[in-house]
Design a protein around this motif. Structure first.
Motif, short mmCIF file in Angstrom:
data_model
loop_
_atom_site.label_atom_id
_atom_site.label_comp_id
_atom_site.label_asym_id
_atom_site.label_seq_id
_atom_site.Cartn_x
_atom_site.Cartn_y
_atom_site.Cartn_z
N ALA A 61 -3.28 -10.22 -19.61
CA ALA A 61 -2.62 -9.09 -20.27
C ALA A 61 -1.55 -8.48 -19.36
N LEU A 62 -1.82 -8.43 -18.06
CA LEU A 62 -0.84 -7.89 -17.11
C LEU A 62 0.40 -8.77 -17.05
N VAL A 63 0.21 -10.08 -17.07
CA VAL A 63 1.35 -11.01 -17.07
C VAL A 63 2.17 -10.80 -18.34
N HIS A 64 1.49 -10.64 -19.48
CA HIS A 64 2.21 -10.39 -20.73
C HIS A 64 2.99 -9.08 -20.68
N GLN A 65 2.46 -8.07 -20.01
CA GLN A 65 3.17 -6.79 -19.87
C GLN A 65 4.42 -6.96 -19.01
N ARG A 66 4.27 -7.65 -17.91
CA ARG A 66 5.40 -7.82 -16.98
C ARG A 66 6.42 -8.84 -17.46
N HIS A 67 5.99 -9.78 -18.28
CA HIS A 67 6.87 -10.83 -18.79
C HIS A 67 6.74 -10.91 -20.31
N PRO A 68 7.27 -9.91 -21.02
CA PRO A 68 7.14 -9.94 -22.48
C PRO A 68 7.92 -11.11 -23.08
N ASN A 69 7.49 -11.52 -24.25
CA ASN A 69 8.14 -12.60 -25.01
C ASN A 69 8.05 -13.97 -24.34
N GLN A 70 7.12 -14.14 -23.41
CA GLN A 70 6.93 -15.45 -22.81
C GLN A 70 5.84 -16.19 -23.57
N ASP A 71 6.02 -17.48 -23.73
CA ASP A 71 4.99 -18.27 -24.42
C ASP A 71 3.78 -18.47 -23.51
N ASN A 72 2.69 -18.89 -24.09
CA ASN A 72 1.43 -19.02 -23.35
C ASN A 72 1.53 -20.02 -22.20
N ARG A 73 2.32 -21.05 -22.39
CA ARG A 73 2.49 -22.06 -21.33
C ARG A 73 3.10 -21.43 -20.08
N THR A 74 4.12 -20.60 -20.29
CA THR A 74 4.77 -19.94 -19.16
C THR A 74 3.83 -18.93 -18.52
N VAL A 75 3.10 -18.18 -19.33
CA VAL A 75 2.13 -17.21 -18.81
C VAL A 75 1.09 -17.93 -17.96
N SER A 76 0.63 -19.08 -18.41
CA SER A 76 -0.35 -19.84 -17.64
C SER A 76 0.23 -20.31 -16.30
N LYS A 77 1.49 -20.69 -16.29
CA LYS A 77 2.13 -21.10 -15.04
C LYS A 77 2.22 -19.93 -14.07
N ILE A 78 2.56 -18.74 -14.59
CA ILE A 78 2.64 -17.55 -13.76
C ILE A 78 1.26 -17.21 -13.18
N LEU A 79 0.25 -17.30 -14.03
CA LEU A 79 -1.12 -17.05 -13.56
C LEU A 79 -1.50 -18.02 -12.45
N GLY A 80 -1.10 -19.28 -12.59
CA GLY A 80 -1.36 -20.27 -11.56
C GLY A 80 -0.67 -19.93 -10.25
N GLU A 81 0.56 -19.42 -10.33
CA GLU A 81 1.29 -19.02 -9.13
C GLU A 81 0.61 -17.82 -8.47
N TRP A 82 0.17 -16.86 -9.28
CA TRP A 82 -0.54 -15.70 -8.74
C TRP A 82 -1.83 -16.13 -8.06
#
Length: 129
Positions: free
Chosen positions: A48-69
């Motif tokens: 949810a935090l990734v979605h807040q910081r990166h709105p309008n990103q698809d789930n694939r991109t959100v998952s990549k960001i989570l992996g980086e975090w």
């Protein structure tokens, strides 16, 4: 004899296998899911935090960001998630002592009678981490 219709051909937008079936619904409801690992717990808490910081990103991109975090997380912070995952795994093992995970291919071959499941065994300490 009747002539074939020359009107527009209707195409299926979904394959028939993608349509829900009553048996599949029952199976999903009774399905015991695998216990979450450390990264999955981390992802669930931070998605949810990734979605807040990166709105309008698809789930694939959100998952990549989570992996980086997760990769950037310090050892002590990661260990907290590993400890939590161990607790979840132990609780799952107590709640479902006969449960054994097997992938879809193995489950299919077991249901078709090609293979026989192994006898349940005690978990070693190396498996519990």
């Amino acid at each position: 004899e009747t002539a074939p219709s020359t009107g527009p051909i209707k195409r299926r937008t979904q394959s028939l296998s993608a349509l829900p079936k009553d048996l599949d619904r029952k199976r999903e409801k009774d399905h015991i899911r695998r216990p979450m690992n450390a990264f999955m717990i981390f992802s669930k808490r931070h998605r949810a935090l990734v979605h807040q910081r990166h709105p309008n990103q698809d789930n694939r991109t959100v998952s990549k960001i989570l992996g980086e975090w997760w990769y950037a997380l310090g050892g002590n912070e990661k260990q907290q998630y590993h400890d939590l995952a161990f607790q979840v795994k132990e609780a799952h093992f107590k709640a479902y002592p006969d449960w054994k995970w097997c992938n879809k291919d193995r489950r299919k071959s077991l249901s078709e009678g090609r293979a026989t499941p192994k006898e349940p065994r005690e978990r070693s300490m190396s498996e519990s981490t």
